[in-house]
Scaffold this motif. Structure first.
Motif, mmCIF file in Angstrom:
data_model
loop_
_atom_site.group_PDB
_atom_site.id
_atom_site.type_symbol
_atom_site.label_atom_id
_atom_site.label_comp_id
_atom_site.label_asym_id
_atom_site.label_seq_id
_atom_site.Cartn_x
_atom_site.Cartn_y
_atom_site.Cartn_z
ATOM 1 N N HIS A 184 0.839 -1.206 0.000
ATOM 2 C CA HIS A 184 0.000 0.000 0.000
ATOM 3 C C HIS A 184 0.869 1.250 0.000
ATOM 4 C CE1 HIS A 184 -2.982 3.010 0.790
ATOM 5 N NE2 HIS A 184 -2.462 3.298 1.970
ATOM 6 N N HIS A 229 1.053 5.492 -1.958
ATOM 7 C CA HIS A 229 0.350 6.528 -2.729
ATOM 8 C C HIS A 229 1.263 7.011 -3.851
ATOM 9 C CE1 HIS A 229 -2.996 6.916 0.193
ATOM 10 N NE2 HIS A 229 -2.072 6.443 1.019
ATOM 11 N N ASP A 235 3.049 3.085 2.812
ATOM 12 C CA ASP A 235 2.191 4.263 2.695
ATOM 13 C C ASP A 235 2.945 5.445 2.072
ATOM 14 O OD1 ASP A 235 -0.414 5.371 3.039
ATOM 15 O OD2 ASP A 235 -0.563 4.202 4.869
#
Ligand code: FIX
Ligand code: ZN
Length: 416
Positions: free
Chosen positions: A26, A28, A355
């Motif tokens: 995960h 971005h 993240d």
């Protein structure tokens, strides 16, 4: 292969953890051809929302005045305040130091302009390769929001050409805010109504199929508030049960639930405004029990939810626990949670994700995580040696490869 003894154990585990190439499940991040969605460089690192929140702990500056400054000016203020006027001991502050050190900078220079020049002098064309190599990353999973006009256009016009960047279709707008956004679906060519009638549900399923295919998503994802409950009489619960879960089953794709975020509790802080709260584990129990054919990747934001989450994972094999999310990504909490998971689930979980929002985040997030995970694992193998159970280097390597990548791909059920 050396015989593993109490004396060489730590060295072997540390070496294997340092060498393993990670699937970061995960982030971005975006591929370089996504233009300005793809963030990198020292100014982005310093204006990370974790550091913006920490800046305002010390500064009395007006929020608006700060956000009206250019990125470079914001970065300068943050560097001055968090690094020069105080020692950078917080996890996010220390992260900048680790990143600069791993990029080969001399930290004693303490001059932001010099750091900026040195980073800018690294050739752009192989920058991603270089950061992935330093951080030991094999591939990253992005967060792809089809409701974001800029991102949607990139998928429609260009698409992703870089196989190291895998897609995850983010459904926050669809699930958390349908009533305010359904007209947007109409503009995209999906004929939905505010009322969730049969035709609307069919169109939402068509929307999901379309975007899964377009992005080649490896999972669907949603972040959820602490009061997330299912079943209940809400748009979210009905769209989840009638559209999202059936499509996940049809296409054999997991749903990631990221539970416990309270958005924008101090809106003046912009991206840094979010907080957390303890959620009700019974929503996960209901989903795993009622939909055994669905697969759920779950992370929870509150420390108070961690124990019941691992207990729930003991009960449901369609539940994969992952990561120490956001406010939990601090060494003391990562150590505690990783120990708890190993003691309850063995090696059947995914210990961390980065993240990362800025490419270079991959460096510090993984340097820090690897160290803690190696230390915790070493103690667990030591317990085995003390009980008379021999472990080989091959077995240690296998276990570590599972934790840092294979558990995810086996759960997803395909390697793309
Ligand atoms: O919802 C999320 O995926 C969160 O991780 C982010 O939105 C959050 O802002 C973040 O960057 C946390 O690390
Ligand atoms: Zn995130």
């Amino acid at each position: 292969m050396p015989v593993i003894t109490q004396e060489n154990l730590a060295l072997v585990v540390t070496k294997e953890v340092e060498q393993v190439r990670v699937t970061d499940i995960h982030t971005h991040l975006y591929p370089p051809n996504f233009g300005d969605l793809s963030l990198y460089g020292i100014d982005e690192l310093l204006t990370y929302h974790y550091l913006v929140a920490e800046f305002f702990r010390y500064s009395t500056m007006d929020y608006e005045d700060f956000f009206n400054l250019s990125k470079t000016q914001q970065a300068e203020l943050i560097f001055q305040t968090l690094f020069l006027e105080h020692s950078p001991v917080s996890e996010a502050q220390r992260g900048v130091l680790t990143t600069l050190k791993e990029l080969g900078m001399d930290l004693n220079v303490r001059d932001l302009r010099v750091f900026r020049e040195q980073i800018n002098s690294i050739p752009a064309f192989d920058y991603v390769d270089r950061i992935f190599a330093i951080a030991g990353i094999k591939e990253v999973v992005m967060t792809n929001d089809p409701f974001d006009p800029k991102e949607r256009q990139l998928w429609e016009m260009k698409g992703n050409k870089d196989p190291r960047f895998k897609a995850a279709l983010r459904l926050d707008v669809l699930l958390n805010n349908y009533e305010k956004n359904y007209e947007y679906l109409n503009q995209m060519g999906f004929l939905v109504d505010k009322k969730l009638d049969e035709n609307t549900l069919t169109e939402i399923r068509r929307f999901l199929r379309y975007w899964i295919e377009k992005t080649n998503a490896v999972y669907l994802a949603v972040s959820l508030p602490p009061d997330f409950m299912v079943p209940e009489d809400s748009y979210r619960s009905r769209i989840l049960e009638k559209c999202v879960l059936p499509i996940c089953r049809e296409l054999n794709i997991p749903l990631a639930l990221m539970i416990g975020v309270r958005r924008s509790i101090n809106p003046r802080l912009g991206l840094a405004a979010d907080s957390l709260g303890k959620a009700d584990i019974r929503a996960i129990e209901y989903l795993c029990r009622t939909y055994p054919e669905n697969k759920f990747l779950v992370t929870m934001l509150s420390r108070e939810n961690q124990h019941e989450l691992v207990v729930t994972a003991r009960k449901f094999r369609n539940l994969m626990v992952f990561g120490c999310w956001w406010f939990l990504n601090n060494p003391m909490i990562v150590e505690e949670i990783t120990n708890m998971r190993l003691e309850n689930l063995g090696l059947s979980f995914i210990p961390q994700h980065s993240d990362a929002r800025v490419l270079e985040h991959l460096i510090y997030k993984w340097v820090h995580a690897r160290k803690i995970i190696a230390d915790v694992l070493t103690k667990k193998y030591l317990d085995l040696l003390e009980s008379g159970w021999k472990v080989t280097e091959e077995e240690i390597k296998r276990d570590i490869e599972d934790l840092f990548g294979n558990n995810f791909w086996k759960f997803v059920g395909r390697n793309v």
